[in-house]
Motif scaffolding. Structure first.
Motif, PDB file in Angstrom:
ATOM      1  N   ARG A 137       0.600  -0.871   0.089  1.00  0.00           N
ATOM      2  CA  ARG A 137       0.297  -0.022  -0.391  1.00  0.00           C
ATOM      3  C   ARG A 137       0.301   1.446   0.096  1.00  0.00           C
ATOM      4  NH1 ARG A 137      -4.279   2.005   4.897  1.00  0.00           N
ATOM      5  NH2 ARG A 137      -1.916   2.630   5.706  1.00  0.00           N
ATOM      6  N   LEU A 138       0.516   2.289  -0.978  1.00  0.00           N
ATOM      7  CA  LEU A 138       1.533   3.609  -1.244  1.00  0.00           C
ATOM      8  C   LEU A 138       0.698   4.273  -0.756  1.00  0.00           C
ATOM      9  CD1 LEU A 138       2.489   2.807  -4.607  1.00  0.00           C
ATOM     10  CD2 LEU A 138       3.836   2.241  -2.583  1.00  0.00           C
ATOM     11  N   SER A 139       1.043   5.328  -0.487  1.00  0.00           N
ATOM     12  CA  SER A 139       0.886   6.686   0.629  1.00  0.00           C
ATOM     13  C   SER A 139       1.107   7.428   0.040  1.00  0.00           C
ATOM     14  CB  SER A 139       0.181   6.982   1.754  1.00  0.00           C
ATOM     15  OG  SER A 139       0.018   5.266   2.993  1.00  0.00           O
ATOM     16  N   CYS A 140       0.848   8.859   0.143  1.00  0.00           N
ATOM     17  CA  CYS A 140       0.751  10.239  -0.464  1.00  0.00           C
ATOM     18  C   CYS A 140       0.072  11.357   0.485  1.00  0.00           C
ATOM     19  CB  CYS A 140       0.161  10.397  -2.452  1.00  0.00           C
ATOM     20  SG  CYS A 140       0.719  11.940  -2.628  1.00  0.00           S
ATOM     21  N   TYR A 148      -4.114   6.593  -1.014  1.00  0.00           N
ATOM     22  CA  TYR A 148      -3.468   5.840  -0.895  1.00  0.00           C
ATOM     23  C   TYR A 148      -3.893   5.133  -2.312  1.00  0.00           C
ATOM     24  CZ  TYR A 148      -4.538   6.377   4.270  1.00  0.00           C
ATOM     25  OH  TYR A 148      -3.771   7.608   5.267  1.00  0.00           O
ATOM     26  N   LEU A 149      -2.933   3.928  -2.419  1.00  0.00           N
ATOM     27  CA  LEU A 149      -3.248   3.119  -4.148  1.00  0.00           C
ATOM     28  C   LEU A 149      -2.930   1.305  -2.859  1.00  0.00           C
ATOM     29  CD1 LEU A 149      -3.275   2.835  -6.351  1.00  0.00           C
ATOM     30  CD2 LEU A 149      -0.320   2.659  -6.831  1.00  0.00           C
ATOM     31  N   GLN A 150      -3.857   1.185  -3.145  1.00  0.00           N
ATOM     32  CA  GLN A 150      -3.603  -0.382  -2.663  1.00  0.00           C
ATOM     33  C   GLN A 150      -3.148  -1.076  -3.500  1.00  0.00           C
ATOM     34  OE1 GLN A 150      -3.826  -1.598   0.969  1.00  0.00           O
ATOM     35  NE2 GLN A 150      -3.147  -3.857  -0.265  1.00  0.00           N
ATOM     36  N   MET A 151      -2.148  -1.969  -3.882  1.00  0.00           N
ATOM     37  CA  MET A 151      -1.610  -3.045  -4.878  1.00  0.00           C
ATOM     38  C   MET A 151      -2.165  -4.446  -4.702  1.00  0.00           C
ATOM     39  SD  MET A 151       1.677  -0.422  -6.281  1.00  0.00           S
ATOM     40  CE  MET A 151       2.383  -0.616  -5.221  1.00  0.00           C
ATOM     41  N   ASN A 152      -2.934  -4.817  -4.765  1.00  0.00           N
ATOM     42  CA  ASN A 152      -2.676  -6.208  -4.882  1.00  0.00           C
ATOM     43  C   ASN A 152      -2.024  -7.392  -6.118  1.00  0.00           C
ATOM     44  OD1 ASN A 152      -3.790  -6.329  -2.325  1.00  0.00           O
ATOM     45  ND2 ASN A 152      -5.810  -6.041  -2.837  1.00  0.00           N
TER      46      ASN A 152
END
Length: 124
Positions: free
Chosen positions: A18-21, A79-83
Motif C-alpha cells: 500500500r502506497l501513501s501520498c 492511497y494506492l492499494q496494490m494486490n
C-alpha cells in the motif's frame, strides 16, 4: 515538501503493498490525484486516479482489478492499494495532483504537482 509518497519496498509476486501520498491542505486541492509509475528504460505511465468531484476512480487496464485508489480527506492522503503484484509492476511510483480541469485523468501533463517517487520491486 508538498507531496510525500511512501510505502514502497520489495515484495514477492502475488503479494501486496500500500502506497501513501500525503499532502498539505493547499496541495491537496485541485481536481484530483493520480498515481503514475516509471520502470527502468520506459516512459512514465498512468496507473490510477481519483477525482475530488464525485470520487470517480480510473485505472490503467494493466492494474484494473488488482489496484485500488482511495482518499482520506481528513488526513489529506491518497492511497494506492496494490494486490496480486507482478514483476512487471516493478517501477518507481509517483503521486501527483491534477491541477487542470481536463476530463482525462490519465494524462500526466494535467498534473502540476508531483511527489518524489517511491520504489516498488516485485520479484518472481
Amino acid at each position: 515538501v508538498q507531496l510525500q509518497a511512501s510505502g514502497g519496498g520489495s515484495v514477492q509476486a502475488g503479494g501486496s503493498v500500500r502506497l501513501s501520498c500525503a499532502a498539505s491542505r493547499r496541495t491537496f486541492s485541485g481536481y484530483g490525484m493520480g498515481w503514475f509509475r516509471q520502470a527502468p528504460g520506459k516512459e512514465r505511465e498512468f496507473v490510477a486516479a481519483i477525482r475530488w468531484s464525485g470520487g470517480n476512480t480510473y485505472y490503467a487496464d494493466s492494474v484494473k482489478g488488482r489496484f485500488t485508489i482511495s482518499r482520506d480527506g481528513a488526513k489529506n492522503t491518497v492511497y494506492l492499494q496494490m494486490n496480486s503484484l507482478k514483476p512487471e509492476d516493478t517501477a518507481v511510483y509517483y503521486c501527483a495532483v491534477r491541477t487542470n480541469a481536463n476530463s482525462d485523468s490519465s494524462i500526466a501533463r494535467w498534473y502540476g504537482v508531483w511527489g518524489q517517487g517511491t520504489q516498488v520491486t516485485v520479484s518472481s
